[in-house]
Design a protein around this motif. Structure first.
Motif, mmCIF file in Angstrom:
data_model
loop_
_atom_site.group_PDB
_atom_site.id
_atom_site.type_symbol
_atom_site.label_atom_id
_atom_site.label_comp_id
_atom_site.label_asym_id
_atom_site.label_seq_id
_atom_site.Cartn_x
_atom_site.Cartn_y
_atom_site.Cartn_z
ATOM 1 N N TYR A 121 0.840 -1.249 0.000
ATOM 2 C CA TYR A 121 0.085 -0.090 -0.075
ATOM 3 C C TYR A 121 0.738 1.214 -0.115
ATOM 4 C CZ TYR A 121 0.987 1.018 4.995
ATOM 5 O OH TYR A 121 1.518 1.305 6.133
ATOM 6 N N LYS A 122 2.105 1.201 0.100
ATOM 7 C CA LYS A 122 2.934 2.297 0.295
ATOM 8 C C LYS A 122 3.170 3.065 -1.208
ATOM 9 C CE LYS A 122 4.419 2.499 4.371
ATOM 10 N NZ LYS A 122 4.433 3.786 5.149
ATOM 11 N N HIS A 123 3.416 4.480 -1.152
ATOM 12 C CA HIS A 123 3.466 5.221 -2.442
ATOM 13 C C HIS A 123 4.398 4.727 -3.328
ATOM 14 C CE1 HIS A 123 4.515 8.398 -5.115
ATOM 15 N NE2 HIS A 123 3.162 8.838 -4.894
ATOM 16 N N PHE A 124 5.507 4.397 -2.904
ATOM 17 C CA PHE A 124 6.833 4.143 -3.928
ATOM 18 C C PHE A 124 6.782 2.750 -4.861
ATOM 19 C CE2 PHE A 124 10.834 1.759 -4.512
ATOM 20 C CZ PHE A 124 11.265 2.478 -5.635
ATOM 21 N N PRO A 125 6.407 1.522 -4.285
ATOM 22 C CA PRO A 125 6.214 0.576 -4.977
ATOM 23 C C PRO A 125 5.121 0.489 -6.035
ATOM 24 C CG PRO A 125 5.872 0.013 -2.833
ATOM 25 C CD PRO A 125 6.326 1.283 -2.786
ATOM 26 N N ILE A 126 3.982 1.091 -5.709
ATOM 27 C CA ILE A 126 2.972 1.500 -6.618
ATOM 28 C C ILE A 126 3.284 2.392 -7.757
ATOM 29 C CG2 ILE A 126 0.492 2.321 -6.569
ATOM 30 C CD1 ILE A 126 0.254 1.359 -3.529
ATOM 31 N N ASP A 127 3.754 3.530 -7.551
ATOM 32 C CA ASP A 127 4.134 4.619 -8.249
ATOM 33 C C ASP A 127 5.132 3.974 -9.171
ATOM 34 O OD1 ASP A 127 3.684 7.337 -8.986
ATOM 35 O OD2 ASP A 127 5.574 7.823 -8.235
ATOM 36 N N CYS A 132 6.383 2.191 -14.564
ATOM 37 C CA CYS A 132 6.823 1.256 -15.570
ATOM 38 C C CYS A 132 5.856 0.618 -16.395
ATOM 39 C CB CYS A 132 7.420 0.121 -14.759
ATOM 40 S SG CYS A 132 9.339 0.547 -14.012
ATOM 41 N N ASN A 133 4.579 0.474 -16.140
ATOM 42 C CA ASN A 133 3.663 0.138 -17.099
ATOM 43 C C ASN A 133 3.531 1.351 -18.401
ATOM 44 O OD1 ASN A 133 2.587 -2.031 -15.431
ATOM 45 N ND2 ASN A 133 0.991 -0.827 -14.562
ATOM 46 N N ALA A 134 3.601 2.524 -17.969
ATOM 47 C CA ALA A 134 3.380 3.344 -18.838
ATOM 48 C C ALA A 134 4.688 3.316 -20.024
ATOM 49 C CB ALA A 134 3.466 4.771 -18.095
ATOM 50 N N ILE A 135 5.677 2.905 -19.722
ATOM 51 C CA ILE A 135 6.780 2.829 -20.668
ATOM 52 C C ILE A 135 6.945 1.479 -21.232
ATOM 53 C CG2 ILE A 135 8.087 4.727 -19.607
ATOM 54 C CD1 ILE A 135 10.186 2.346 -18.602
ATOM 55 N N GLY A 136 5.898 0.608 -20.997
ATOM 56 C CA GLY A 136 5.928 -0.712 -21.670
ATOM 57 C C GLY A 136 6.607 -1.912 -20.968
ATOM 58 N N CYS A 137 6.925 -1.718 -19.595
ATOM 59 C CA CYS A 137 7.479 -2.926 -18.918
ATOM 60 C C CYS A 137 6.443 -3.828 -18.279
ATOM 61 C CB CYS A 137 8.061 -2.300 -17.560
ATOM 62 S SG CYS A 137 9.757 -1.403 -17.931
ATOM 63 N N LEU A 138 6.825 -4.954 -18.275
ATOM 64 C CA LEU A 138 5.957 -6.111 -17.851
ATOM 65 C C LEU A 138 6.044 -5.973 -16.075
ATOM 66 C CD1 LEU A 138 4.150 -8.722 -17.688
ATOM 67 C CD2 LEU A 138 6.108 -9.951 -17.832
ATOM 68 N N THR A 139 4.971 -5.610 -15.442
ATOM 69 C CA THR A 139 5.108 -5.684 -14.028
ATOM 70 C C THR A 139 4.370 -6.699 -13.387
ATOM 71 O OG1 THR A 139 3.073 -4.032 -14.156
ATOM 72 C CG2 THR A 139 5.293 -2.877 -14.096
ATOM 73 N N VAL A 140 5.141 -7.227 -12.466
ATOM 74 C CA VAL A 140 4.626 -8.399 -11.538
ATOM 75 C C VAL A 140 4.833 -8.075 -10.226
ATOM 76 C CG1 VAL A 140 4.896 -10.911 -11.302
ATOM 77 C CG2 VAL A 140 5.408 -9.986 -13.641
ATOM 78 N N ALA A 141 3.678 -8.048 -9.348
ATOM 79 C CA ALA A 141 3.716 -7.812 -7.549
ATOM 80 C C ALA A 141 3.776 -9.302 -7.258
ATOM 81 C CB ALA A 141 2.545 -7.236 -7.413
ATOM 82 N N ILE A 142 4.500 -9.526 -6.288
ATOM 83 C CA ILE A 142 4.560 -10.751 -5.294
ATOM 84 C C ILE A 142 4.173 -10.086 -3.764
ATOM 85 C CG2 ILE A 142 5.871 -12.522 -4.161
ATOM 86 C CD1 ILE A 142 7.514 -12.980 -6.516
ATOM 87 N N THR A 143 2.817 -10.197 -3.571
ATOM 88 C CA THR A 143 2.321 -9.633 -2.545
ATOM 89 C C THR A 143 1.297 -10.511 -1.586
ATOM 90 O OG1 THR A 143 1.159 -7.628 -1.929
ATOM 91 C CG2 THR A 143 0.221 -8.710 -3.944
ATOM 92 N N VAL A 145 -2.503 -10.556 -0.918
ATOM 93 C CA VAL A 145 -3.568 -9.960 -1.484
ATOM 94 C C VAL A 145 -4.805 -9.739 -0.036
ATOM 95 C CG1 VAL A 145 -5.653 -10.034 -2.956
ATOM 96 C CG2 VAL A 145 -3.130 -10.609 -3.479
ATOM 97 N N GLU A 146 -4.848 -10.579 0.799
ATOM 98 C CA GLU A 146 -5.633 -10.487 2.049
ATOM 99 C C GLU A 146 -5.321 -9.216 2.547
ATOM 100 O OE1 GLU A 146 -6.734 -12.703 6.193
ATOM 101 O OE2 GLU A 146 -6.376 -13.892 4.263
ATOM 102 N N TYR A 147 -3.961 -9.077 3.049
ATOM 103 C CA TYR A 147 -3.470 -7.899 3.803
ATOM 104 C C TYR A 147 -3.728 -6.635 3.147
ATOM 105 C CZ TYR A 147 0.020 -6.206 7.198
ATOM 106 O OH TYR A 147 0.754 -5.699 8.242
ATOM 107 N N SER A 148 -3.249 -6.615 1.909
ATOM 108 C CA SER A 148 -3.239 -5.437 1.095
ATOM 109 C C SER A 148 -4.630 -4.978 0.936
ATOM 110 C CB SER A 148 -2.420 -5.774 -0.124
ATOM 111 O OG SER A 148 -2.313 -4.320 -0.972
ATOM 112 N N LEU A 161 -0.737 -2.371 -4.586
ATOM 113 C CA LEU A 161 0.236 -3.055 -5.583
ATOM 114 C C LEU A 161 -0.254 -3.944 -6.658
ATOM 115 C CD1 LEU A 161 3.540 -2.875 -6.633
ATOM 116 C CD2 LEU A 161 3.739 -4.659 -4.940
ATOM 117 N N PHE A 162 -0.936 -4.801 -5.769
ATOM 118 C CA PHE A 162 -1.700 -6.035 -6.681
ATOM 119 C C PHE A 162 -2.667 -5.282 -7.900
ATOM 120 C CE2 PHE A 162 -4.975 -5.376 -3.245
ATOM 121 C CZ PHE A 162 -6.019 -5.843 -4.050
ATOM 122 N N GLU A 163 -3.209 -4.357 -7.527
ATOM 123 C CA GLU A 163 -3.946 -3.455 -8.536
ATOM 124 C C GLU A 163 -3.355 -2.467 -9.588
ATOM 125 O OE1 GLU A 163 -7.914 -2.822 -5.916
ATOM 126 O OE2 GLU A 163 -6.005 -1.319 -5.446
#
Length: 246
Positions: A121-127, A132-143, A145-148, A161-163
């Motif tokens: 839920y923190k700003h930096f990893p989400i940002d 990175c999505n915006a420049i065409g990177c493949l983004t994958v979270a390991i998180t 989900v119940e907690y977040s 992050l999972f969203e």
């Protein structure tokens, strides 16, 4: 014994991963393999647990997976003076820090970025994920989900992050990330996320290796430095990674 309760609970977390995340791990791994075959780099950024230590540079692990290491040092050796607590401020809450990381790192369009965060839920990893999505990177979270899902995002988008990532793999821990109840004690003990995240990581790496081999490509994999001819074998693998990127 509490140890037995822990063993049982941890096994159940790993079983949940196998039951619920397997198809997604295969899908993610296929896309990672395709991108690696076309010259992409595979980055991992973890917000403080074990992924960059367990998943990178280990015997049996892929040389393609490289960490984004962030350090920030401050040295201010004045004499002791009593002061009110200022609270801890981490880089994961600093606005604009993702732009700095992307600008100073070797992340390029088309690369793969894997982000580890239990709470997510923190700003930096989400940002970082969104940019990175915006420049065409493949983004994958390991998180987790119940907690977040039970935490409010600190990012203006309102996403966790999972969203924010294209894919997420749930490490199947729980709210609070502790799995052992202790009679007569007011809180649970023993986190699950470290071991479960490592479990997910090796599942992904093994499947990426499998997919590259199916494509007729030889992935570069470390062997233990204590094995016979390790320096020579690892040296050849490093040359292969440097040339091909996988």
């Amino acid at each position: 014994m509490l140890m037995d309760k822990y063993f049982e609970a941890m096994k159940n977390v790993l079983i949940d991963i196998e039951k619920t995340q397997k198809e997604k791990i295969v899908e993610v791994s296929e896309e990672i393999a395709k991108r690696l075959s076309k010259g992409a780099a595979w980055h991992i950024m973890d917000t403080g647990h074990m992924l960059m230590f367990e998943g990178v540079g280990r015997t049996g692990g892929m040389m393609a997976l490289k960490p984004i290491k962030i350090t920030c040092e401050l040295d201010n050796p004045v004499r002791y003076r009593p002061s009110e607590s200022k609270g801890a401020v981490g880089y994961d809450s600093i606005l604009g820090f993702a732009d700095f990381v992307i600008g100073r790192s070797n992340i390029l369009p088309g690369d793969i970025l894997m982000v580890g965060s239990v709470s997510g839920y923190k700003h930096f990893p989400i940002d970082l994920a969104l940019k990175c999505n915006a420049i065409g990177c493949l983004t994958v979270a390991i998180t987790t989900v119940e907690y977040s899902s039970k935490l409010k995002s600190e990012h203006p988008s309102g996403k966790r992050l999972f969203e924010a990532c294209k894919y997420y793999i749930d490490n199947c821990s729980n709210y609070g990330d502790t799995i052992v109840d202790v009679e007569g004690f007011e809180q649970k003990i023993c986190p699950a996320s470290g071991i479960s995240a490592g479990y997910v990581m090796w599942a992904i790496q093994s499947t990426v290796v499998e997919k590259l081999l199916e494509m007729g490509l030889k992935p570069s994999v470390y062997i233990s430095n204590h094995m016979p001819n390790a320096s020579k074998i690892n040296g050849q693998a490093i040359d292969n990674y440097t040339k091909y990127g996988y």
